[in-house]
Design a protein around this motif. Structure first.
Motif, mmCIF file in Angstrom:
data_model
loop_
_atom_site.group_PDB
_atom_site.id
_atom_site.type_symbol
_atom_site.label_atom_id
_atom_site.label_comp_id
_atom_site.label_asym_id
_atom_site.label_seq_id
_atom_site.Cartn_x
_atom_site.Cartn_y
_atom_site.Cartn_z
ATOM 1 N N MET A 48 4.603 -26.579 22.171
ATOM 2 C CA MET A 48 4.826 -25.836 23.159
ATOM 3 C C MET A 48 3.464 -25.330 23.751
ATOM 4 O O MET A 48 3.531 -25.012 25.156
ATOM 5 C CB MET A 48 5.541 -24.617 22.711
ATOM 6 N N TYR A 50 0.927 -23.056 22.541
ATOM 7 C CA TYR A 50 0.375 -21.588 22.250
ATOM 8 C C TYR A 50 -1.138 -21.868 21.924
ATOM 9 O O TYR A 50 -1.582 -22.178 20.959
ATOM 10 C CB TYR A 50 1.246 -20.923 21.131
ATOM 11 N N ILE A 72 1.052 -23.487 28.661
ATOM 12 C CA ILE A 72 2.491 -23.388 28.240
ATOM 13 C C ILE A 72 3.461 -23.558 29.339
ATOM 14 O O ILE A 72 4.413 -24.443 29.387
ATOM 15 C CB ILE A 72 2.682 -21.900 27.704
ATOM 16 N N ASP A 73 3.012 -22.934 30.556
ATOM 17 C CA ASP A 73 4.309 -23.098 31.582
ATOM 18 C C ASP A 73 4.242 -24.507 32.300
ATOM 19 O O ASP A 73 5.447 -24.663 32.582
ATOM 20 C CB ASP A 73 3.675 -22.048 32.790
ATOM 21 N N ALA A 76 6.627 -26.346 30.080
ATOM 22 C CA ALA A 76 7.736 -26.128 30.269
ATOM 23 C C ALA A 76 8.091 -26.768 31.450
ATOM 24 O O ALA A 76 9.381 -27.402 31.460
ATOM 25 C CB ALA A 76 7.867 -24.454 30.483
ATOM 26 N N TYR A 84 13.242 -20.012 19.991
ATOM 27 C CA TYR A 84 12.401 -19.289 18.957
ATOM 28 C C TYR A 84 13.322 -18.815 17.940
ATOM 29 O O TYR A 84 14.414 -18.344 17.966
ATOM 30 C CB TYR A 84 11.916 -18.080 19.953
ATOM 31 N N PRO A 88 10.140 -12.145 21.327
ATOM 32 C CA PRO A 88 9.945 -10.858 21.489
ATOM 33 C C PRO A 88 11.173 -10.293 22.432
ATOM 34 O O PRO A 88 11.781 -11.073 23.213
ATOM 35 C CB PRO A 88 8.632 -10.587 22.433
ATOM 36 N N GLN A 146 17.695 -23.839 31.075
ATOM 37 C CA GLN A 146 16.330 -24.662 31.131
ATOM 38 C C GLN A 146 16.426 -26.034 31.474
ATOM 39 O O GLN A 146 15.789 -26.822 32.087
ATOM 40 C CB GLN A 146 15.476 -24.084 30.374
ATOM 41 N N GLU B 355 4.909 -11.601 25.144
ATOM 42 C CA GLU B 355 5.776 -11.484 25.960
ATOM 43 C C GLU B 355 5.570 -12.565 27.433
ATOM 44 O O GLU B 355 6.373 -13.126 28.122
ATOM 45 C CB GLU B 355 6.251 -10.064 26.725
ATOM 46 N N PHE B 357 3.695 -15.251 27.097
ATOM 47 C CA PHE B 357 4.069 -16.497 26.669
ATOM 48 C C PHE B 357 5.278 -16.945 26.516
ATOM 49 O O PHE B 357 5.612 -18.106 26.847
ATOM 50 C CB PHE B 357 3.175 -16.691 25.414
ATOM 51 N N TYR B 358 6.192 -16.094 26.090
ATOM 52 C CA TYR B 358 7.596 -16.361 25.993
ATOM 53 C C TYR B 358 8.022 -16.659 27.324
ATOM 54 O O TYR B 358 8.858 -17.655 27.429
ATOM 55 C CB TYR B 358 8.244 -15.163 25.322
ATOM 56 N N LEU B 359 7.713 -16.006 28.600
ATOM 57 C CA LEU B 359 8.280 -16.226 29.629
ATOM 58 C C LEU B 359 7.698 -17.433 30.357
ATOM 59 O O LEU B 359 8.156 -18.235 31.068
ATOM 60 C CB LEU B 359 8.034 -14.928 30.794
ATOM 61 N N MET B 360 6.308 -17.645 30.053
ATOM 62 C CA MET B 360 5.692 -18.940 30.418
ATOM 63 C C MET B 360 6.435 -20.241 29.776
ATOM 64 O O MET B 360 6.466 -21.075 30.498
ATOM 65 C CB MET B 360 4.160 -18.914 29.913
ATOM 66 N N SER B 361 6.816 -20.102 28.538
ATOM 67 C CA SER B 361 7.433 -21.181 27.928
ATOM 68 C C SER B 361 9.094 -21.355 28.747
ATOM 69 O O SER B 361 9.615 -22.350 28.391
ATOM 70 C CB SER B 361 7.968 -20.800 26.562
ATOM 71 N N ARG B 362 9.515 -20.400 29.494
ATOM 72 C CA ARG B 362 10.617 -20.604 30.238
ATOM 73 C C ARG B 362 10.200 -21.109 31.677
ATOM 74 O O ARG B 362 11.206 -21.182 32.380
ATOM 75 C CB ARG B 362 11.468 -19.470 30.478
ATOM 76 N N GLY B 363 8.964 -21.381 31.942
ATOM 77 C CA GLY B 363 8.594 -22.044 33.211
ATOM 78 C C GLY B 363 7.583 -21.299 34.322
ATOM 79 O O GLY B 363 7.455 -21.481 35.438
ATOM 80 N N LEU B 364 7.736 -19.701 34.072
ATOM 81 C CA LEU B 364 6.860 -18.796 34.893
ATOM 82 C C LEU B 364 5.432 -19.232 34.656
ATOM 83 O O LEU B 364 5.072 -19.440 33.620
ATOM 84 C CB LEU B 364 7.281 -17.404 34.675
ATOM 85 N N THR B 365 4.727 -18.947 35.537
ATOM 86 C CA THR B 365 3.346 -19.090 35.597
ATOM 87 C C THR B 365 2.768 -17.411 34.920
ATOM 88 O O THR B 365 3.591 -16.794 34.948
ATOM 89 C CB THR B 365 2.535 -19.018 36.872
ATOM 90 N N GLU B 366 1.653 -17.441 34.517
ATOM 91 C CA GLU B 366 1.038 -16.495 33.909
ATOM 92 C C GLU B 366 1.247 -14.932 34.703
ATOM 93 O O GLU B 366 1.692 -14.069 34.425
ATOM 94 C CB GLU B 366 -0.413 -16.296 33.618
ATOM 95 N N THR B 372 6.959 -10.009 36.029
ATOM 96 C CA THR B 372 8.382 -9.925 35.619
ATOM 97 C C THR B 372 8.225 -8.762 34.463
ATOM 98 O O THR B 372 9.262 -8.026 34.508
ATOM 99 C CB THR B 372 8.894 -11.240 35.062
#
Lengths: 253, 405
Positions: A48, A50, A72-73, A76, A84, A88, A146, B355, B357-366, B372
């Protein structure tokens, strides 16, 4: 296609993954077994992207692109998604909004949520106060929106009660396009041929095998991939002789 | 107390520094207000004024407002009530017109509290009386704007807000500066009266300039079955803010809820909070604050005092340090008898990387992910707040988010 070549990963000064080679072709789903602490989560977190998981050697390719150092993004957006084990919680961010974020450009959030029994959670803050099973459903809902091409599942069955395990198992099957029920227009063969989604599922209980059909199983033990074989067979073997046998396997190859 | 006695008392406090907040030299500001002409219609405000006022939640299109009071510097330029049962009167005029107002003027706050209260009495420019008559349901918000147009001006106002028995009243008050103003001070006294079974929501949005000092002095009283919602939003740069509104719940079942959203910008000193005294049975109080430091210093205070058995209160103080700066959360609980039930939670920290990274893994930039999370941090659900007011708060939050990132 996902191709991992001789991957070595460290966190701090600890070596987590040693010389991993793995290939998942379009339409394939792999199951990753291994005891706690063997490096399973490290492997999918590395896929992913990280950054704590530092790649010290080797490459990861996805859809022909070298993604070893990709943020990461961008991964994605290239089509990698993850469910996960312990995501979080984010205060003030409604689950509905999170699903919209996953969908990118518009989704019928209510009808998606209806399919995984999550409607009553849409106006709650994401993951705040969710039970283990609720978290798993929330993660699946996000992946449904997604629609990634490669799905990484970190212990999707852990903490799920019996009532919901069927629902979750079926939904994973659907996400991985493994529901082979033939229709008037399509035979089983045609359905299988059209399948393009890839999956990598971590399990240490193996319960998920009752619901998800997989093409291949692998055992990760102490950072080393061993025992490439039929997943059900591997699981039977682990149940009877434990993981020690896999170590022997691993050292022989 | 007669006006003359009030003045004597005020004079004795002319030089008295406040207990909290940096001391301000009031003599460095002028109290001479330039003249401003009254306007007949808010549509006639200049586009510049309209724009600035809108930033503080004041609409020149009054379709969603039940009435308006607009004061520029020291002068009321527009007053109107559009709904029966709602009175809006400049305070000077009201003090002359209504003898009964003497029972409300300087009754909850001592005029000799500090130099700011003294100034608000001795150099009073104006302010407003907003009152919902008994039983009146004023469902659209009434709006009041305190506008600073003269640079270096000390704006001294006194407001009295009364929700009479069984009434419902929502007030949004926006304080803003004209675009060219950089310095000034706002000294504002507000006294809130929530009568039996009345409901009052008061939402204050501050949109000052970087070199403005702000010293509100507020107090409220809530009678049996009354509800007082007090929202304070200050997310734009301000030099020095110190405010500590205090409310007493004196009747059975009275409820008060304070919500505040604060952003401290570089160089800014914010000392904000509130206290609620629970003095009657079955009273409930809640103080919720969210503070973000973007380089400024913030003291976020909260104080609940339970004086009778069965009083219940909760205090929640959360701070996020985005970009240097300091946040000091000071939650206080005092229980004076058996059987009070009070709790607090306080947390100060930065955005969790996990948090993002979690959102980035859904496609958002940093950056999108950070934005958000900040938006989520600032979103508090305020039960009982009418939609137009929630909209104004959301707008203020969205604007500040743009500044923060």
């Amino acid at each position: 296609m996902l191709v991992i070549e001789d991957l070595q990963v460290m966190m701090g000064d600890k070596e987590l993954l040693k010389h991993i080679d793995l290939e998942i072709r379009p339409g394939e789903t792999h199951i990753l077994f291994g005891p706690n602490g063997s490096g399973k989560t490290s492997l999918i977190m590395t896929i992913m992207g990280y950054p704590q998981y530092r790649v010290t050697y080797g490459k990861i390719y996805f859809k022909g692109e070298d993604i070893t150092n990709m943020p990461i993004d961008e991964r994605a957006r290239l089509g990698i998604g993850m469910s996960y084990q312990r995501p979080p919680s984010i205060k003030g961010l409604k689950t509905r909004h999170m699903v919209e974020i996953c969908a990118g450009d518009g989704a019928d959030v209510d009808s998606l949520a209806g399919r995984i029994n999550m409607n009553s959670f849409l106006d709650r803050d994401i993951n705040v106060g969710f039970s283990g099973g609720e978290i798993k459903r929330s993660e699946l809902l996000q992946l449904m929106a997604q629609k990634p091409d490669l799905l990484l599942f970190d212990e999707p069955e852990s903490g799920v009660d019996l009532e919901n395990i069927v629902l979750i198992g079926n939904m994973i099957n659907e996400l991985l396009e493994r529901d082979n029920t033939p229709t008037k227009d399509k035979s089983v063969k045609e359905i299988k041929k059209a399948r393009s989604r890839m999956g990598l599922v971590i399990t240490h209980t193996g319960f998920i095998l009752d619901y998800v059909t997989a093409d291949q199983g692998q055992v990760l033990y102490d950072g080393v991939l061993a025992c490439k074989s039929n997943p059900v067979e591997i699981f039977k073997q682990i149940k009877s002789v434990g993981y020690e046998e896999c170590v022997r396997c691993g050292s022989e190859t | 107390m007669r006006i003359r006695d009030l003045d004597d008392k005020a004079r004795s406090a002319r030089q008295k520094a406040a207990d909290l907040g940096p001391d301000i030299d009031l003599d460095s500001y002028t109290i001479e207000s330039p003249p401003h002409e009254a306007i007949s219609d808010l549509a006639r405000l200049s586009d510049g004024d309209k724009e600035r006022m809108l930033l503080a939640g004041i609409e020149s299109d009054t379709g969603e407002r039940s009435g308006s009071y607009i004061q520029k510097d020291g002068v009321p330029v527009f007053t109107a009530s559009l709904q029966e049962g709602l009175e809006i009167v400049p305070i000077r005029e009201a003090l002359e017109k209504f003898d009964w107002l003497a029972d409300y003027y300087w009754k909850l706050i001592d005029v000799d509290t500090d130099k700011y209260t003294a100034r608000a009495r001795l150099d009073l420019h104006n302010g407003y009386l907003i009152r919902a008559l008994p039983g009146a349901r004023i469902t659209f918000p009434a709006q009041a704007c305190m506008y600073l147009e003269k640079d270096g001006f000390s704006q001294n106002v006194h407001n009295i807000i009364i929700a009479e028995e069984g009434s419902e009243l929502h007030v949004i008050t926006g304080c803003a500066t004209a675009a060219h103003v950089s310095s000034g001070i706002h000294v504002g006294i507000s006294e809130f009266y929530v009568k039996k079974n009345a409901k009052l929501s008061f939402t204050m949005i501050h949109h000052w300039a970087e070199d403005v000092a702000v010293r509100p002095r507020s107090a409220g009283i809530v009678e049996e079955g009354g509800l007082f919602l007090n929202n304070y939003i200050c997310m734009k740069p301000v030099k020095s803010l110190q405010t500590y509104p205090r409310t007493s719940l004196v009747g059975k079942g009275a409820v008060a809820r304070f919500y505040s959203l604060l952003v401290g910008s570089p160089g800014g000193e914010l000392d904000a909070g509130g206290g609620i005294d629970l003095k009657a049975e079955d009273t409930r109080a809640e103080i919720i604050s969210r503070a973000i430091s973007n380089g400024g210093n913030i003291l976020a205070r909260g104080d609940l005092v339970g004086e009778v058995p069965g009083a219940r209160g909760h205090l929640e103080c959360r701070g996020l340090i985005l970009n240097q700066g300091m946040i000091h959360a000071i939650p206080e609980l005092v229980g004076k008898v058996d059987g009070v039930e009070m709790s607090h939670e306080a947390a100060v920290g930065k955005i969790a990387q996990e948090e993002i990274f979690y959102l980035m893994s859904r496609g958002l930039t940093e950056d999108e992910a950070t934005a958000t999370i900040v938006r989520g941090f600032l979103s508090v659900d305020i039960p009982g707040l009418p939609a137009p007011l929630q909209k104004e708060i959301d707008r203020a939050v969205d604007m500040s988010r743009e500044d923060l990132l």
